[in-house]
Design a protein around this motif. Structure first.
Motif, PDB file in Angstrom:
ATOM      1  N   MET A  12      36.776  78.655  -3.614  1.00 16.03           N
ATOM      2  CA  MET A  12      37.397  78.348  -4.905  1.00 16.03           C
ATOM      3  C   MET A  12      37.613  79.619  -5.727  1.00 16.03           C
ATOM      4  SD  MET A  12      35.408  75.178  -6.565  1.00 16.03           S
ATOM      5  CE  MET A  12      34.070  74.985  -5.422  1.00 16.03           C
TER       6      MET A  12
ATOM      7  N   GLU B 289      33.431  69.969 -15.559  1.00 15.23           N
ATOM      8  CA  GLU B 289      33.375  68.564 -15.156  1.00 15.23           C
ATOM      9  C   GLU B 289      31.949  68.136 -14.834  1.00 15.23           C
ATOM     10  OE1 GLU B 289      36.140  67.912 -11.966  1.00 15.23           O
ATOM     11  OE2 GLU B 289      37.839  68.578 -13.184  1.00 15.23           O
ATOM     12  N   LEU B 290      31.165  69.060 -14.292  1.00 15.24           N
ATOM     13  CA  LEU B 290      29.787  68.726 -13.894  1.00 15.24           C
ATOM     14  C   LEU B 290      28.791  68.890 -15.047  1.00 15.24           C
ATOM     15  CD1 LEU B 290      29.807  70.353 -10.349  1.00 15.24           C
ATOM     16  CD2 LEU B 290      29.340  67.959 -10.807  1.00 15.24           C
TER      17      LEU B 290
ATOM     18  N   ALA C  59      24.318  72.090 -10.105  1.00 18.01           N
ATOM     19  CA  ALA C  59      24.845  70.924 -10.823  1.00 18.01           C
ATOM     20  C   ALA C  59      25.124  69.780  -9.852  1.00 18.01           C
ATOM     21  CB  ALA C  59      26.102  71.300 -11.591  1.00 18.01           C
TER      22      ALA C  59
ATOM     23  N   LEU D  86      27.214  75.772  -9.675  1.00 19.01           N
ATOM     24  CA  LEU D  86      27.890  74.585  -9.154  1.00 19.01           C
ATOM     25  C   LEU D  86      27.013  73.852  -8.155  1.00 19.01           C
ATOM     26  CD1 LEU D  86      31.585  75.755  -8.686  1.00 19.01           C
ATOM     27  CD2 LEU D  86      30.676  74.179 -10.375  1.00 19.01           C
TER      28      LEU D  86
ATOM     29  N   GLN E 251      35.457  73.136 -12.516  1.00 14.98           N
ATOM     30  CA  GLN E 251      34.471  72.232 -11.884  1.00 14.98           C
ATOM     31  C   GLN E 251      33.175  72.204 -12.686  1.00 14.98           C
ATOM     32  OE1 GLN E 251      34.525  70.513  -8.847  1.00 14.98           O
ATOM     33  NE2 GLN E 251      36.514  71.133  -8.048  1.00 14.98           N
TER      34      GLN E 251
END
Lengths: 83, 188
Positions: free
Chosen positions: B128, B139-140, B57, B54, B136
């Motif tokens: 998270m 989405e990324l 990204a 994450l 997430q």
């Protein structure tokens, strides 16, 4: 920028990421940056200590200008100018 | 005199061409890309892989995750029940964790007490959840490749894996090719 200078900065967008730990604030900033025009100022509120190191590194990598941060009681305010 | 100049220019042009080709190749070799071979199915290690992914990204780095062996359990959807498995596949399916919420810790698992405590602490510290991290990541644009061979080995079927926007099945060569052009490669 010094704390005094930062306190006088008018931000175009404030991203409140106080309710999330690493890498939440970075993700919040990344998601919100699209709402700004180039040259506008983003202010990030974070209660995660690591964010103070992560946001400048992010700026360095993707090209935004990191202005600095100052601490409030239980969180920090970080400032940057969108590339 | 003029002739000599021309020859030098030609030589320079040739050298520039060679260098341009080399630089192009180097740039192609080392993309701003992170490849992770996720082999472990432990909660702590899958968490580490997802947090790093994450962050990468968010920093505009292309992320490619290659899930193989034990980590496949993390990608199972507990709501899906595929039919037509043979006996050993069924046994394996029963013994392995059904999804990311059922993973155990590599240390201090204490028969499931450890993961429960970690999840409580994560909530308290505003970290998270693994489920939120996968959302997430989707989405990324984080890409997940599932090792086809591991699927066969564990007797998993594509129908029992999670719905994820950038999911594909491939073999080791795909990981090698992805990792080879990535500036960063990790094994977790």
């Amino acid at each position: 920028m010094t704390t005094e200078e930062l306190k006088n900065v008018t931000s175009n967008l404030v991203v409140d990421a106080r309710g999330t730990a690493c890498p939440g604030p970075l993700l919040a900033a990344k998601k919100a940056i699209g709402e700004l025009e180039s040259g506008e100022i983003m202010e990030i509120l974070s209660a995660d200590e690591g964010t103070k190191n992560d946001i400048p590194r992010w700026c360095e990598k993707v090209g935004h200008e990191y202005l600095g941060f100052y601490d409030e009681d239980s969180f920090s305010r970080l400032f940057l100018i969108k590339e | 005199m003029e002739n000599t100049n021309e020859v030098t220019l030609q030589m320079l042009q040739k050298q520039v061409d060679v260098l341009t080709k080399k630089v192009g190749k180097l740039e192609k070799n080392r993309k701003d890309q992170l490849s992770i071979a996720v082999v472990s199915g432990d909660l702590d290690k899958v968490l580490a892989a997802m947090v790093i992914s994450l962050a990468a990204a968010a920093m505009d780095t292309q992320v490619k995750l290659f899930f193989s062996f034990w980590s496949l359990s993390a990608l199972r959807d507990p709501k899906k029940h595929p039919k037509g498995k043979d006996f050993i596949s069924k046994m394996f399916g029963m013994m392995l964790p059904t999804g990311k919420d059922k993973l155990s810790l590599s240390n201090m698992n204490m028969g499931g007490m450890g993961p429960m405590m970690i999840k409580m602490l994560m909530k308290k510290q505003n970290v998270m959840s693994l489920g939120e991290m996968f959302k997430q990541a989707g989405e990324l644009g984080v890409e997940i490749t599932i090792c086809e061979m591991s699927m066969g080995l564990m007797g998993f079927k594509a129908e029992e894996m999670i719905d994820y926007p950038h999911l594909r099945y491939a073999g080791a060569a795909t990981f090698v090719a992805d990792a080879g052009e990535s500036a960063m490669q990790l094994f977790i």
